[in-house]
Write a protein that holds these residues in place. Structure first.
Motif, short mmCIF file in Angstrom:
data_model
loop_
_atom_site.label_atom_id
_atom_site.label_comp_id
_atom_site.label_asym_id
_atom_site.label_seq_id
_atom_site.Cartn_x
_atom_site.Cartn_y
_atom_site.Cartn_z
N PRO A 60 24.76 42.06 35.42
CA PRO A 60 24.18 43.14 36.24
C PRO A 60 25.01 44.42 36.16
O PRO A 60 26.23 44.36 35.98
CB PRO A 60 24.19 42.56 37.66
CG PRO A 60 24.23 41.08 37.46
CD PRO A 60 25.04 40.86 36.22
N SER A 63 28.85 45.29 37.37
CA SER A 63 29.75 44.13 37.27
C SER A 63 31.13 44.62 36.84
O SER A 63 31.26 45.49 35.98
CB SER A 63 29.23 43.12 36.24
OG SER A 63 28.01 42.57 36.66
N GLN A 64 32.17 44.05 37.44
CA GLN A 64 33.53 44.50 37.16
C GLN A 64 34.06 43.88 35.88
O GLN A 64 33.75 42.73 35.54
CB GLN A 64 34.45 44.15 38.32
CG GLN A 64 34.10 44.87 39.62
CD GLN A 64 34.97 44.43 40.78
OE1 GLN A 64 35.67 43.43 40.70
NE2 GLN A 64 34.93 45.19 41.86
N ARG A 79 33.88 48.74 34.34
CA ARG A 79 32.65 48.24 34.93
C ARG A 79 31.50 48.38 33.95
O ARG A 79 31.54 49.22 33.04
CB ARG A 79 32.31 49.01 36.21
CG ARG A 79 31.87 50.45 35.98
CD ARG A 79 31.63 51.20 37.27
NE ARG A 79 31.01 52.49 37.07
CZ ARG A 79 31.64 53.59 36.69
NH1 ARG A 79 32.95 53.56 36.46
NH2 ARG A 79 30.98 54.72 36.54
N ARG A 112 33.41 39.98 35.29
CA ARG A 112 33.25 39.16 36.49
C ARG A 112 31.84 39.44 37.04
O ARG A 112 31.53 40.55 37.46
CB ARG A 112 34.32 39.51 37.53
CG ARG A 112 34.15 38.88 38.90
CD ARG A 112 34.23 37.35 38.86
NE ARG A 112 35.47 36.83 38.33
CZ ARG A 112 36.56 36.58 39.07
NH1 ARG A 112 36.54 36.82 40.37
NH2 ARG A 112 37.63 36.08 38.50
N LEU A 113 30.99 38.40 37.03
CA LEU A 113 29.63 38.53 37.53
C LEU A 113 29.61 38.48 39.06
O LEU A 113 30.55 37.96 39.68
CB LEU A 113 28.75 37.42 36.95
CG LEU A 113 28.67 37.34 35.42
CD1 LEU A 113 27.79 36.18 34.99
CD2 LEU A 113 28.17 38.65 34.84
N PRO A 114 28.55 39.00 39.68
CA PRO A 114 28.48 38.99 41.16
C PRO A 114 28.57 37.59 41.77
O PRO A 114 29.01 37.45 42.91
CB PRO A 114 27.11 39.63 41.44
CG PRO A 114 26.85 40.51 40.26
CD PRO A 114 27.43 39.77 39.10
N ASP A 115 28.16 36.54 41.03
CA ASP A 115 28.23 35.19 41.58
C ASP A 115 29.58 34.54 41.39
O ASP A 115 29.78 33.37 41.71
CB ASP A 115 27.13 34.30 40.97
CG ASP A 115 27.27 34.15 39.45
OD1 ASP A 115 28.30 34.61 38.89
OD2 ASP A 115 26.36 33.57 38.83
N GLY A 116 30.57 35.30 40.86
CA GLY A 116 31.91 34.78 40.70
C GLY A 116 32.22 34.23 39.33
O GLY A 116 33.39 33.95 39.01
#
Length: 350
Positions: A60, A63-64, A79, A112-116
């Motif tokens: 997404p 995402s970092q 990002r 690193r995705l938003p879901d970890g």
């Protein structure tokens, strides 16, 4: 490259890959000292292309991008700014802002995705993922002796292509039946611009939405040229009836809506033939393959560096495209297309 998304208020020309537009060899000009400093500066952020190692994952936007920091902490080094699944490459592609220390082509970074979850991505050589060298627009064909086409504009009164002649629509007929590409001046067709709510009663009456087309009962072509925006093309003989229909639909809609006659303010050019998609690929960055832009598609893009509405409108199984632009640019666009089509044996019909 989306200004305001892939860039922000801190983005510099050199960090965004726009150095080709900066000419420091000119005499002094406003902002030159700052640009000279930016050119020498090696730190900061860089806009880069990224491709996830697993091409099925589309990270997404926002995402970092991280790397190990002190202890068990992670250091944010960038990002994801834009991400899509490319139908041409059949994989995910991204743009991102990265710290210069990890922005070299070939560097593998951690996203690193938003879901970890963490995924890996590789920095590409260029920002463009599809045809970065522009080879697709430099087509070489097997035409042994290209037919040199005359580029004199049609002798048609008040046409947008030749402003000094009578308004008339040249029908899309004539020419050799197997000609690879034919070009027609259809500026004389009646053109109406309609604006209304994208999901209101006018939209339902017109029968099509954004980026699609439909044929009305009288043969008029209705084009969804933008969200809440339509272009209606009609034979001059039926223009009065079409206008009455449109004004009736908008007048009784109970919503804000408008109809504007654009006939004398716009140029309309038709390309038809088996190679017209190849011709357009030379002057436009859109993928015109049948699965991505089938007949009935509509889009607004740049053609020969000119903002143009393109409508895919095949007839009798023959690929065809309508190109709609401002009247003042009609002759330029016509001649640019004829020039690009010479290698295909283009036939200019007037």
């Amino acid at each position: 490259l989306i200004i305001g998304q892939d860039t922000d208020g801190l983005t510099r020309a050199y960090s965004a890959g726009l150095d080709w537009a900066v000419k420091l060899d000119k005499a002094d000009f406003a902002g030159k000292p700052e640009l000279v400093w930016q050119h020498a500066e090696t730190g900061g952020m860089r806009l880069v292309g990224l491709q996830p190692v697993d091409g099925t994952i589309v990270p997404p936007e926002a995402s970092q991008i991280v790397r190990p920091g002190r202890g068990k902490t992670l250091e944010i080094v960038g990002r994801i700014t834009s991400s899509r699944m490319s139908p041409t490459l059949n994989r995910s592609i991204c743009l991102g802002q990265l710290d210069a220390s990890v922005a070299a082509a070939g560097t593998v970074v951690t996203v690193r995705l938003p879901d970890g979850r963490d995924i890996t991505a590789k920095v590409t050589d260029q920002l463009a993922h599809v045809d970065p060298s522009g080879d697709r627009q430099q087509l070489v064909t097997d035409v042994a002796e290209p037919i040199t086409a005359a580029i004199e504009p049609p002798e048609r009164a008040r046409s947008a292509i030749a402003p000094d002649s009578a308004v008339a629509a040249v029908p899309a007929t004539g020419g050799a039946p197997d000609a690879p590409v034919c070009i027609y001046d259809q500026s004389g067709l009646a053109k109406f611009g309609v604006r209304a709510a994208p999901d209101g009663s006018v939209a339902r009456a017109l029968g099509t939405g954004f980026a699609r087309t439909t044929r009305a009962a009288d043969g008029s072509l209705v084009v969804g040229s933008g969200p809440g925006e339509w272009l209606v093309l009609a034979d001059p003989a039926t223009a009065s009836d079409v206008r009455t229909w449109l004004e009736s639909a908008t007048g009784s809609a109970g919503e804000f809506a408008s109809v504007v006659d654009l006939t004398h303010g716009r140029a309309l050019i038709r390309l038809a033939g088996a190679r017209c998609g190849d011709l357009l690929a030379k002057v436009c960055g859109i993928d015109f393959s049948d699965d991505l832009t089938p007949s009935g598609s509509a889009l607004r893009t740049s053609v020969a560096r000119l903002v143009t509405d393109i409508v895919r409108d095949d007839q009798d199984g023959v690929p065809g495209y309508l190109l709609h632009c401002e009247r003042s640019s009609g002759r330029y666009l016509f001649e640019a297309l004829v020039d690009a089509g010479t290698e295909f044996g283009i036939e200019s019909l007037r």
